[in-house]
Design a protein around this motif. Structure first.
Motif, mmCIF file in Angstrom:
data_model
loop_
_atom_site.group_PDB
_atom_site.id
_atom_site.type_symbol
_atom_site.label_atom_id
_atom_site.label_comp_id
_atom_site.label_asym_id
_atom_site.label_seq_id
_atom_site.Cartn_x
_atom_site.Cartn_y
_atom_site.Cartn_z
ATOM 1 N N SER A 136 -10.942 11.714 -0.356
ATOM 2 C CA SER A 136 -10.951 10.299 -0.202
ATOM 3 C C SER A 136 -10.382 10.145 0.968
ATOM 4 O O SER A 136 -9.045 10.406 1.705
ATOM 5 N N LEU A 137 -10.520 8.706 1.316
ATOM 6 C CA LEU A 137 -9.054 7.714 1.995
ATOM 7 C C LEU A 137 -8.732 6.680 0.843
ATOM 8 O O LEU A 137 -9.301 6.413 -0.334
ATOM 9 N N GLY A 138 -6.785 6.887 0.887
ATOM 10 C CA GLY A 138 -6.377 5.296 -0.099
ATOM 11 C C GLY A 138 -5.510 5.090 1.490
ATOM 12 O O GLY A 138 -5.654 5.041 2.316
ATOM 13 N N SER A 139 -4.745 4.138 0.307
ATOM 14 C CA SER A 139 -3.406 3.610 1.396
ATOM 15 C C SER A 139 -2.696 3.562 0.323
ATOM 16 O O SER A 139 -2.467 3.342 -0.315
ATOM 17 N N ASP A 140 -1.127 3.738 1.245
ATOM 18 C CA ASP A 140 0.098 3.841 0.658
ATOM 19 C C ASP A 140 1.198 2.504 1.177
ATOM 20 O O ASP A 140 1.806 3.203 1.765
ATOM 21 N N THR A 141 1.716 1.849 -0.148
ATOM 22 C CA THR A 141 2.463 1.123 0.761
ATOM 23 C C THR A 141 3.770 1.230 0.331
ATOM 24 O O THR A 141 5.041 1.090 0.723
ATOM 25 N N GLY A 142 3.937 1.987 -1.440
ATOM 26 C CA GLY A 142 5.286 1.836 -2.164
ATOM 27 C C GLY A 142 4.671 2.974 -2.680
ATOM 28 O O GLY A 142 5.311 3.963 -3.378
ATOM 29 N N GLY A 143 3.858 4.392 -2.477
ATOM 30 C CA GLY A 143 3.306 5.602 -3.335
ATOM 31 C C GLY A 143 1.931 5.377 -3.482
ATOM 32 O O GLY A 143 1.644 6.595 -4.273
ATOM 33 N N LEU A 197 4.382 -1.918 5.702
ATOM 34 C CA LEU A 197 4.845 -0.733 4.791
ATOM 35 C C LEU A 197 3.689 -0.267 4.313
ATOM 36 O O LEU A 197 3.994 1.381 4.288
ATOM 37 N N ASP A 198 2.120 -0.612 4.422
ATOM 38 C CA ASP A 198 1.279 -0.242 4.625
ATOM 39 C C ASP A 198 0.510 1.247 5.749
ATOM 40 O O ASP A 198 1.307 0.910 6.569
ATOM 41 N N GLN A 199 0.192 1.817 5.110
ATOM 42 C CA GLN A 199 -0.108 3.371 5.567
ATOM 43 C C GLN A 199 -1.181 3.812 4.863
ATOM 44 O O GLN A 199 -1.285 3.868 4.121
ATOM 45 N N ILE A 200 -2.979 4.140 6.030
ATOM 46 C CA ILE A 200 -3.370 5.200 5.202
ATOM 47 C C ILE A 200 -3.225 6.373 5.188
ATOM 48 O O ILE A 200 -2.724 6.931 6.235
ATOM 49 N N GLY A 201 -4.145 7.257 4.249
ATOM 50 C CA GLY A 201 -3.512 8.007 4.050
ATOM 51 C C GLY A 201 -4.943 9.504 3.444
ATOM 52 O O GLY A 201 -5.593 8.471 2.847
ATOM 53 N N PRO A 202 -4.597 10.465 3.271
ATOM 54 C CA PRO A 202 -6.145 11.465 3.149
ATOM 55 C C PRO A 202 -5.707 12.242 1.611
ATOM 56 O O PRO A 202 -4.756 12.028 0.844
ATOM 57 N N PHE A 203 -6.983 12.569 1.121
ATOM 58 C CA PHE A 203 -6.304 13.101 -0.475
ATOM 59 C C PHE A 203 -7.827 14.013 -0.364
ATOM 60 O O PHE A 203 -8.840 14.354 0.061
ATOM 61 N N ALA A 221 -15.040 9.586 0.119
ATOM 62 C CA ALA A 221 -14.967 8.182 -0.980
ATOM 63 C C ALA A 221 -13.828 7.321 -0.046
ATOM 64 O O ALA A 221 -12.574 7.847 0.396
ATOM 65 N N VAL A 222 -13.849 6.628 0.320
ATOM 66 C CA VAL A 222 -13.051 5.247 1.021
ATOM 67 C C VAL A 222 -12.712 4.459 -0.176
ATOM 68 O O VAL A 222 -13.649 3.538 -0.598
ATOM 69 N N LYS A 223 -11.257 4.103 -0.076
ATOM 70 C CA LYS A 223 -11.007 3.638 -0.861
ATOM 71 C C LYS A 223 -11.277 1.351 -0.619
ATOM 72 O O LYS A 223 -11.591 1.676 0.680
ATOM 73 N N ASP A 224 -11.464 0.651 -1.421
ATOM 74 C CA ASP A 224 -12.196 -0.417 -1.641
ATOM 75 C C ASP A 224 -11.255 -1.352 -0.821
ATOM 76 O O ASP A 224 -11.676 -2.396 -0.699
ATOM 77 N N ASN A 225 -10.112 -1.744 -0.247
ATOM 78 C CA ASN A 225 -10.023 -1.831 1.158
ATOM 79 C C ASN A 225 -9.340 -1.758 2.474
ATOM 80 O O ASN A 225 -9.336 -2.288 3.173
ATOM 81 N N ILE A 226 -10.486 -1.505 2.536
ATOM 82 C CA ILE A 226 -10.499 -0.633 3.703
ATOM 83 C C ILE A 226 -12.100 -1.336 4.558
ATOM 84 O O ILE A 226 -13.170 -0.701 3.673
#
Lengths: 89, 482
Positions: free
Chosen positions: B170-177, B210-216, B77-82
């Motif tokens: 899934s993929l998410g993104s992490d800017t501050g946690g 600060l943004d970074q894409i990463g896995p779950f 699943a892919v976060k909807d900002n990607i």
């Protein structure tokens, strides 16, 4: 502390009703209250991280995205042109 | 065991042995999504047809004996900002409700090249701003451990979809946690990679530095597998991306020095969480790691610096939403300024407006030095403190979040309480460091607690090795039955 919410909104191209602005001002006071507790730090040296150097790509001509795809999300398109309200009287 | 409970590695083995086909797995995944979505609400769109089509292509490739990618047939699943080409990418915002990207994010190209099945797009806080996934313009995602509670944010849909066994990855993104917090609250593994290790091309920008894409994933190996697929230099698109060595996690932490910083165990962090994290540290010791005390004195200022820097960048990044080129468009019967004002005032939600306003304020004339410049100085100092700490230890163990999952609506009207959810995670973004959250127990209400491990730049192999050893010592991480 008093913020000119409407002035900041104008800079940010946002519009608030007076009621929204009043509510916003209260929230804003607490948020700015939280972030303003920063210490004075000796501000010598560059702000960029020298270990994180950016590498730019070569400036070479490559095929770009097809025009129709690029314009596929334009809200108001006429004859392949992006339409905006009149800007000059 | 039902297919949906299996990890990506287990599913890969079944696919490789031809015990199941990719199409069967796609159908099982879609059935699971249909069964639990009413309770979880993780997905904004499900990609059923495209997923089946890709599954058939993978099965045919396998039948022909062709080489297959590392995630062949595995649903992600892919976060909807990607950005996903031809598939709506909304950022959970009215502003981008009808935006269909004409291109893929680099990570999506990499998923496709690895033969993964993209199951759909998952919910988030609007423009990734929030800590509960309630700031979505479309719906609130629920925590699979207790559906009256939030999954955390902003990548709440990514975390809930994996925790509810809708998808293994899934993929998410992490800017501050935004990866680590929801991973912690949903009892799964979430990795925020080193800044630059994964291309940000096609990630809708919030705070670019600060943004970074990463896995779950539900296991450390699965998370590592997905990281290995998406990482690497993207010289055509992202000037900050880099290639760095990475090996799959090992199984030995003997001699590894685990740092503990008292600044992460202060006021605001629940006692149950402190106890669980310190117990985890003891387990590392029992496995042969050395525990050392380190000091990170500026930690208490990190949240302030984070909200200044991230909001400043957001106010600039989000200036592009003008109702002209793409996205929501407001009234057109007035001036150009009227179009801008109505587009932005109607298209953005409340939290996004708060951040734009804060960012505009801290960058405005007369305030720049007091806020933005000072925050950037503090950023340098925080990074230097981490560098000094990593001279004495390999990794630092902290709580992921100050509390376990809170109730839906509980913090919605109190922005400061919501911002405080990020108190343990923002430092990694500020310093560009990698961090992983792994489950380390449950509280008295049975809600998951996250252990965060932070490491020096590009130490993902070591971080995930420590995480995997912890997982093995625990006998694996629990999955909540829905």
């Amino acid at each position: 502390m008093k913020f000119d919410v409407q002035h900041i909104a104008k800079l940010a191209m946002l519009k608030f009703t007076d009621e929204e602005a009043a509510e916003f001002e209260k929230e804003f006071e607490s948020i700015v209250g939280m972030v303003e507790n920063l210490p004075e730090i000796d501000s010598k040296g560059a702000l960029l991280d020298p270990s994180n150097q950016m590498e730019l790509r070569e400036d070479v001509v490559v095929p770009s995205m097809p025009r129709n795809e690029l314009l596929s999300n334009v809200p108001h398109l006429v004859a392949g042109c992006v339409v905006v309200p009149k800007t000059v009287e | 065991m039902e297919l949906y409970r299996k990890s990506a590695s287990e599913l890969s083995a079944l696919l490789n042995k031809k015990e199941i086909s990719a199409l069967e797995l796609a159908d099982a995944t879609l059935a699971r999504i249909e069964a639990v979505e009413p309770a979880v609400d993780a997905f904004l769109s499900v990609n059923a047809d495209a997923m089946r089509e890709k599954a058939r292509a993978v099965d045919e490739k396998r039948a022909r004996g062709e080489a297959l990618g590392a995630l062949a047939g595995i649903p992600v699943a892919v976060k909807d900002n990607i950005c996903t080409r031809g598939v709506a990418t909304t950022c959970a915002s009215k502003m981008l409700e009808n935006f269909v990207p004409p291109y893929n994010a680099t990570v999506v190209d990499k998923l496709e090249a690895a033969d993964a099945l993209i199951a759909g797009k998952v919910n988030m806080d609007e423009f990734a701003m929030g800590g509960s996934c309630e700031n979505s313009a479309f719906k609130a995602t629920k925590n699979p451990w207790d559906t009256s509670r939030v999954p955390g944010g902003s990548s709440g849909g990514s975390a809930a979809a994996v925790a509810a066994c809708e998808v293994p990855l899934s993929l998410g993104s992490d800017t501050g946690g935004s990866i680590r917090c929801p991973a912690g609250l949903c009892g799964i593994v979430g990795l925020k990679p080193t800044y630059g290790s994964v291309s940000r091309f096609g990630l809708v920008a919030f705070a670019s530095s600060l943004d970074q894409i990463g896995p779950f994933g539900r296991t450390v190996d699965d998370t590592a597998l997905l990281f290995d697929v998406i990482r690497g230099k993207d010289s055509a698109h992202d000037a900050t991306s880099k290639d760095c060595p990475f090996t799959m996690p090992g199984s030995d932490v003997r001699g590894m020095r685990i740092g503990v910083a008292k600044e992460y165990f202060g006021e605001g962090v629940s006692e149950e969480i402190k106890t669980a994290v310190l117990r985890a540290v003891d387990e590392f010791k029992a496995m042969g790691a050395e525990v050392v005390e380190v000091s990170l004195p500026s930690t208490g200022y990190a949240l302030s610096a984070y909200y200044i820097i991230s909001s400043a960048e957001a106010s600039s990044n989000l200036a592009r939403y003008d109702g002209v080129k793409y996205g929501y468009s407001g009234r057109r019967d007035g001036s150009l300024t009227d179009l801008y004002l109505s587009t932005r005032s109607e298209g953005f939600g409340r939290e996004v407006k708060r951040r734009i306003m804060l960012g505009t304020y801290v960058l405005s004339s007369g305030y720049y030095d007091a806020y933005y410049k000072r925050a950037k100085m503090l950023q340098k100092q925080i990074a230097a403190e981490f560098a000094a700490a990593f001279e004495h230890c390999d990794l630092i163990a902290t709580p992921t979040t100050p509390t376990t999952a809170f109730r839906l609506g509980e913090k919605l009207s109190d922005p400061l309480a919501m911002y405080a959810s990020d108190i343990c995670t923002v430092t990694a973004n500020i310093a560009g460091l990698p961090g992983v959250s792994v489950p380390c127990g449950v509280d008295s209400e049975g809600l998951p607690i996250g252990l965060q491990l932070l490491g020096p730049h590009f130490s993902e192999s070591k971080l995930l090795t420590a995480a995997k050893c912890f997982e093995t010592a625990k006998g694996g991480f629990a999955v909540k039955e829905l």
